[in-house]
Design an enzyme around this catalytic site. Structure first.
Site, PDB file in Angstrom:
ATOM      1  N   ARG A  66      14.285  50.678  37.626  1.00  0.00           N
ATOM      2  CA  ARG A  66      15.590  51.311  37.886  1.00  0.00           C
ATOM      3  C   ARG A  66      15.477  52.409  38.933  1.00  0.00           C
ATOM      4  NH1 ARG A  66      17.369  55.046  34.701  1.00  0.00           N
ATOM      5  NH2 ARG A  66      16.518  54.142  32.795  1.00  0.00           N
ATOM      6  N   TYR A 120      40.088  45.692  50.030  1.00  0.00           N
ATOM      7  CA  TYR A 120      39.760  44.671  49.038  1.00  0.00           C
ATOM      8  C   TYR A 120      40.447  45.038  47.711  1.00  0.00           C
ATOM      9  CZ  TYR A 120      37.064  42.299  45.465  1.00  0.00           C
ATOM     10  OH  TYR A 120      36.700  41.574  44.373  1.00  0.00           O
ATOM     11  N   LYS A 210      28.768  38.584  50.146  1.00  0.00           N
ATOM     12  CA  LYS A 210      29.496  37.771  51.122  1.00  0.00           C
ATOM     13  C   LYS A 210      28.558  37.321  52.250  1.00  0.00           C
ATOM     14  CE  LYS A 210      32.808  39.051  48.322  1.00  0.00           C
ATOM     15  NZ  LYS A 210      33.613  40.245  48.531  1.00  0.00           N
TER      16      LYS A 210
HETATM   17  C1  LIG Z   1      34.132  41.311  47.732  1.00  0.00           C
HETATM   18  C2  LIG Z   1      34.401  42.588  48.407  1.00  0.00           C
HETATM   19  C3  LIG Z   1      34.051  43.807  47.810  1.00  0.00           C
HETATM   20  C4  LIG Z   1      33.469  43.896  46.420  1.00  0.00           C
HETATM   21  O1  LIG Z   1      32.174  43.365  46.382  1.00  0.00           O
HETATM   22  P1  LIG Z   1      31.505  42.697  45.079  1.00  0.00           P
HETATM   23  O2  LIG Z   1      30.149  42.335  45.565  1.00  0.00           O
HETATM   24  O3  LIG Z   1      32.372  41.551  44.674  1.00  0.00           O
HETATM   25  O4  LIG Z   1      31.477  43.761  44.029  1.00  0.00           O
HETATM   26  C5  LIG Z   1      34.259  44.968  48.534  1.00  0.00           C
HETATM   27  N1  LIG Z   1      34.807  44.936  49.771  1.00  0.00           N
HETATM   28  C6  LIG Z   1      35.161  43.775  50.363  1.00  0.00           C
HETATM   29  C7  LIG Z   1      35.764  43.806  51.731  1.00  0.00           C
HETATM   30  C8  LIG Z   1      34.985  42.574  49.705  1.00  0.00           C
HETATM   31  O5  LIG Z   1      35.361  41.431  50.298  1.00  0.00           O
END
Ligand SMILES: *Cc1c(COP(=O)(O)O)cnc(C)c1O
Length: 408
Positions: A66, A120, A210
């Site tokens: 951690r 988001y 992403k």
């Molecule tokens: C998906 C997304 C997030 C959140 O990310 P997670 O990995 O799902 O927690 C934040 N900002 C943007 C622009 C996103 O597309």
């Protein structure tokens, strides 16, 4: 800020891995240990004291997962170099990363956040509900300077923004921020297309889930910033536990190697699809950013739910940034948690669809979209009564001239 001496593509493949050859290794070692044996407890005590006092990455053998993990640290080093940052701190998800930033500021009594819509959906939700004890003022980029108060700890923007792909002038907003740190969510552009730290941002956030991962099989988040801010984020991460799993760190570092190639190829297809959508009478409006990228958003005249139901090659699913194409209806999914009135303020229409363009052949993607758009128009025509909006829309779309301009 470090200026990489090697090109971006070279850094993408080598940053975070420079020591491997000297170790006699080619692939990155995956260290799944949660704890590390150490007979020298005086030495461990000193390392823990040093971390508690400074938040600097501990020297010497790791103590506990951690606190520090060598595989995750390689991903952090790689991403920091690509963003032109001194440091990066990785978390279990993009939302864990944003939470750590908010907690780090609130701990200093700086609980007020200035933010620009759209963001988001879950970022909007986290700020708007004040779940972490923060308070938000929503404004447009021109209103940032006036919205800042003595207790403002953060200004947050997303560019291109999820889901409308609206763009923010980072330099101008950074100027308005003065001493208040500006956080730019760079998930959509990636450092391939934009490096906000060079434009005055203090913090860059990624949902690594992403494009950084790029294959739809790993969840993570990361903040790239100066070492000073990174130290606080490491302390918050240690205390609150939102750590990135080492296997996720391994997969994300692997993802960085192909990031420039993927983003460029996917963006070329997205630009072509945006061009064709803009010329299509079944489409009311296309959103495609000036800086490019692999996301396209568009508003249809017909029923957007029918497009989702009709795609065959593109996967109807939330999320983005994978090698395969995904499409979703933001008002139903990614931004469902945002109040409808706030969605409207953010420009998120009920007719809007958001497509994440993958590495498939662009002709195959267009053929799929084309038949899905046909299905949406057919279905509106089938079910419509003469007085309904759907019938009006279908008639309007049949009459609309080709060559609807791409909305900027
Ligand atoms: C998906 C997304 C997030 C959140 O990310 P997670 O990995 O799902 O927690 C934040 N900002 C943007 C622009 C996103 O597309």
């Amino acid at each position: 800020m470090e200026t990489p001496s090697r090109s971006f593509a070279t850094e993408a493949v080598h940053a975070g891995r420079e020591d491997l050859a000297a170790l006699g290794l080619h692939a990155v070692p995956l260290d799944l240990s949660t704890t590390y044996p150490c007979a020298d407890s005086r030495g461990e005590a000193a390392r823990i004291d040093a971390f508690a006092a400074t938040g600097a990455r501990p020297d010497g053998p790791p103590v506990y997962s951690r606190l520090d993990n060598p595989t995750v640290a390689r991903f952090e080093d790689g991403l920091a170099r690509l963003e032109g940052a001194e440091a990066a701190v990785a978390f279990a998800s993009g939302m864990a990363a944003l939470s750590a930033v908010l907690l780090a500021r609130a701990a200093l009594g700086l609980r007020h956040v200035v933010a620009v819509r759209p963001l988001y959906g879950c970022s909007d939700h986290l700020l708007n509900t004040g779940l972490l004890g923060t308070e938000v003022t929503w404004t447009d980029p021109a209103g940032v300077a006036d919205a800042i108060r003595p207790d403002t700890g953060l200004v947050m923007v997303e560019t291109p923004a999820n889901p409308t792909l609206a763009e923010v002038d980072v330099r101008a907003v950074a100027y308005s921020c003065g001493e208040v740190p500006l956080l730019v969510d760079n998930t959509f552009a990636t450092p391939v297309l934009q490096r906000p730290l060079g434009q005055g941002a203090r913090l860059v956030l990624h949902s690594a889930t992403k494009y950084l991962g790029g294959h739809g099989d790993v969840m993570g988040g990361v903040v790239a910033c100066d070492e000073d801010f990174a130290r606080t984020l490491r302390q918050v991460r240690f205390a609150t536990g939102g750590v990135l799993h080492p296997l996720a760190g391994y997969l994300l570092l692997r993802g960085l190697s192909t990031l420039p190639v993927r983003v460029r190829a996917q963006s070329a297809s997205a630009a072509e699809l945006a061009r064709r959508l803009a010329a299509d009478p079944r489409v009311a409006r296309v959103h495609y950013p000036r800086i490019g990228g692999a996301m396209v958003a568009f508003e249809v005249h017909g029923d957007p739910h029918e497009v989702i139901a009709a795609v065959r090659l593109t996967t109807p699913a939330v999320s983005l940034g994978s090698v395969d194409s995904l499409i979703q209806h933001p008002a139903s999914i990614s931004h469902r948690i945002v109040d409808p009135a706030d969605r409207r303020t953010g420009g998120i229409s009920e007719k809007l669809l958001r497509m994440s363009v993958g590495l498939e052949d662009v002709e195959d993607l267009w053929a799929d979209l084309d038949q899905a758009l046909a299905a949406s128009v057919r279905s509106s025509a089938d079910t419509a009564r003469p007085t309904s909006d759907a019938a009006t829309d279908a008639a309007a779309s049949a009459a609309a001239p080709a060559g609807v301009p791409v909305a900027r």
